[in-house]
Design an enzyme around this catalytic site. Structure first.
Site, short mmCIF file in Angstrom:
data_model
loop_
_atom_site.label_atom_id
_atom_site.label_comp_id
_atom_site.label_asym_id
_atom_site.label_seq_id
_atom_site.Cartn_x
_atom_site.Cartn_y
_atom_site.Cartn_z
N TRP A 34 0.81 -1.22 0.00
CA TRP A 34 0.00 0.00 0.00
C TRP A 34 0.84 1.26 0.00
O TRP A 34 0.50 2.24 -0.67
CB TRP A 34 -1.02 -0.01 1.15
CG TRP A 34 -2.11 -1.00 0.85
CD1 TRP A 34 -2.33 -2.19 1.47
CD2 TRP A 34 -3.08 -0.92 -0.21
NE1 TRP A 34 -3.38 -2.85 0.88
CE2 TRP A 34 -3.86 -2.10 -0.15
CE3 TRP A 34 -3.37 0.02 -1.19
CZ2 TRP A 34 -4.90 -2.34 -1.04
CZ3 TRP A 34 -4.41 -0.22 -2.08
CH2 TRP A 34 -5.17 -1.40 -1.99
N ASP A 82 -1.22 6.90 6.27
CA ASP A 82 -2.35 6.10 5.82
C ASP A 82 -2.67 5.13 6.96
O ASP A 82 -1.89 4.22 7.23
CB ASP A 82 -1.96 5.35 4.54
CG ASP A 82 -3.05 4.38 4.06
OD1 ASP A 82 -4.07 4.23 4.75
OD2 ASP A 82 -2.86 3.77 2.99
N LYS A 126 -12.81 -0.83 6.97
CA LYS A 126 -12.18 -1.76 7.93
C LYS A 126 -12.64 -1.42 9.35
O LYS A 126 -13.34 -2.19 9.97
CB LYS A 126 -10.66 -1.71 7.80
CG LYS A 126 -10.21 -2.19 6.41
CD LYS A 126 -8.95 -1.54 6.00
CE LYS A 126 -8.65 -1.61 4.54
NZ LYS A 126 -8.77 -2.89 3.87
N1 PMP Z 1 -4.32 1.73 2.18
C1 PMP Z 1 -4.40 0.59 2.90
C2 PMP Z 1 -3.47 0.39 4.05
C3 PMP Z 1 -5.37 -0.36 2.56
O1 PMP Z 1 -5.45 -1.50 3.27
C4 PMP Z 1 -6.24 -0.13 1.48
C5 PMP Z 1 -7.33 -1.09 1.06
N2 PMP Z 1 -7.19 -2.37 1.43
C6 PMP Z 1 -6.08 1.06 0.75
C7 PMP Z 1 -5.12 1.96 1.15
C8 PMP Z 1 -6.96 1.36 -0.45
O2 PMP Z 1 -8.22 1.66 0.02
P1 PMP Z 1 -9.48 1.89 -0.96
O3 PMP Z 1 -9.80 0.58 -1.53
O4 PMP Z 1 -10.51 2.43 -0.01
O5 PMP Z 1 -9.08 2.87 -1.97
#
Ligand code: PMP
Length: 359
Positions: free
Chosen positions: A101, A171, A195
């Protein structure tokens, strides 16, 4: 009949929240219509939005100089909104690369700024987090970004990186509201909702007041923090039903005793699961350095495909679902967000012991 759902996200929501939503599904009190069917400018929705905001403030103990926004596009939209809003006149930004991520966030930022990677990890190294004094120091960056919990590999920071000269951005998609932390160390925090905040549909953004109002000219209005602050996250029609569900989740968390109380339960849930993994190291292999094992996403792999398939099949038969790991790493992943009851973890642990005895 609801299963214990270990999905990494969209993830389990508290049953009490689902029941209340069910009771109010057709008619929200005094509205004679569903929350989905009422105006986002009307008093009923505005009070839902303001309750959501004030509960976030209370749960995270936010000082007044921080804004709370509910923005479209999930956390991924913040991958571009952050550089667009925070670069100002600077061109350099710093990113800690600790997993999939943070890598994605960094790739997106490269469209708008010069990215300095302060940790030089290769993908095979995503098993530990280097101490922050070993990171490349960048004093002239607009901000330093890191991913507090890497949802895919199951790595979590157990420290806040020192960034005295630059604005710290994090994040926290997969661990916000799971433990107490000092918000004042940060300029900006963002988190996808699906989450620990509610169903998928928005990103929660917490941003310090002095950082807004300098968005690049090319920033779409919907992602300009200053415009959204002024519009109370309603520059366009916000995802009203999702915000309503998130508001119920925030209230539920307060009823559990808030973040400090859930932190204790989260620590216990993770400790129980890692204990059974460590007890059978030949069967359950966790690659992550003990110091940064995630409390939210516990990953482990079985030695071969046959045991992998048998584990999934037998656990599902007990109502333990979505344990299969991310497609990148395979193996298993048990996500233990706030809404996962401790009883679900207890059942998983007892299944894992029985499974170990049977092989
Ligand atoms: N950052 C992290 C740490 C994540 O776990 C996720 C999704 N699993 C995201 C960003 C992306 O999130 P979204 O699907 O809401 O764009």
């Amino acid at each position: 009949m609801r299963a214990y759902n270990f999905s990494a996200g969209p993830a389990m929501l508290p049953t009490a929240v689902m029941e209340q939503a069910q009771a109010e599904f057709l008619e929200y009190p005094n509205e004679y219509a569903s929350v989905m069917e009422i105006s986002h400018r009307g008093d009923a929705f505005l009070s839902i939005l303001s309750a959501a905001e004030s509960d976030v403030r209370e749960l995270l103990q936010l000082p007044n100089n921080y804004h709370v926004l509910f923005l479209p596009g999930g956390a991924s939209a913040q991958f571009f909104a952050v550089p667009m809003n925070l670069c100002g006149k600077q061109t350099k930004v710093a990113y800690a690369n600790t997993g999939l991520w943070s890598q994605k966030a960094m790739q997106e930022a490269k469209r708008y700024a010069d990215v300095v990677e302060v940790t030089q990890l290769q993908e095979t190294d995503y098993v530990s987090i280097p101490a922050s004094h070993t990171w490349t120091q960048v004093n002239d960056a607009a901000y330093l970004h890191y991913t507090d919990n890497e949802t895919v590999s199951g790595i979590e920071f157990n420290f806040i990186p020192q960034a005295s000269h630059v604005t710290l951005v994090s994040d926290m998609s997969s661990n916000i509201f799971s433990r107490v932390f000092d918000v004042t160390q940060f300029g900006l925090i963002y988190a996808g909702a699906q989450k620990n905040s509610g169903p998928a549909g928005f990103a929660l953004v917490i941003v310090r007041d002095d950082l807004i109002g300098q968005a690049l000219k090319i920033t779409p209005s919907l992602f300009d923090y200053a415009l959204q602050v002024k519009a109370h996250s309603s520059l366009n029609t916000p995802p009203t039903y999702n915000i309503y569900l998130a508001a119920l989740c925030f209230r539920w968390l307060k009823q559990q005793g808030g973040v400090a109380a859930i932190e204790k339960i989260n620590a216990r849930k993770a400790q129980k699961l890692y204990a059974v993994i460590d007890r059978y190291p030949e069967l359950y292999r966790n690659r992550i350095d003990v110091s940064c094992r995630s409390r939210m996403n516990v990953t482990f792999a079985l030695p071969n495909d046959t045991l992998h398939a048998r584990f999934l099949q037998q656990s599902a038969a007990l109502g333990l679902i979505n344990l299969e790991g991310h497609r990148t790493y395979g193996g298993m992943r048990a996500s233990l967000y706030n809404a996962m009851p401790e009883a679900g973890v207890d059942l998983l642990v007892s299944f894992m012991k029985d499974f170990a005895s049977a092989v």
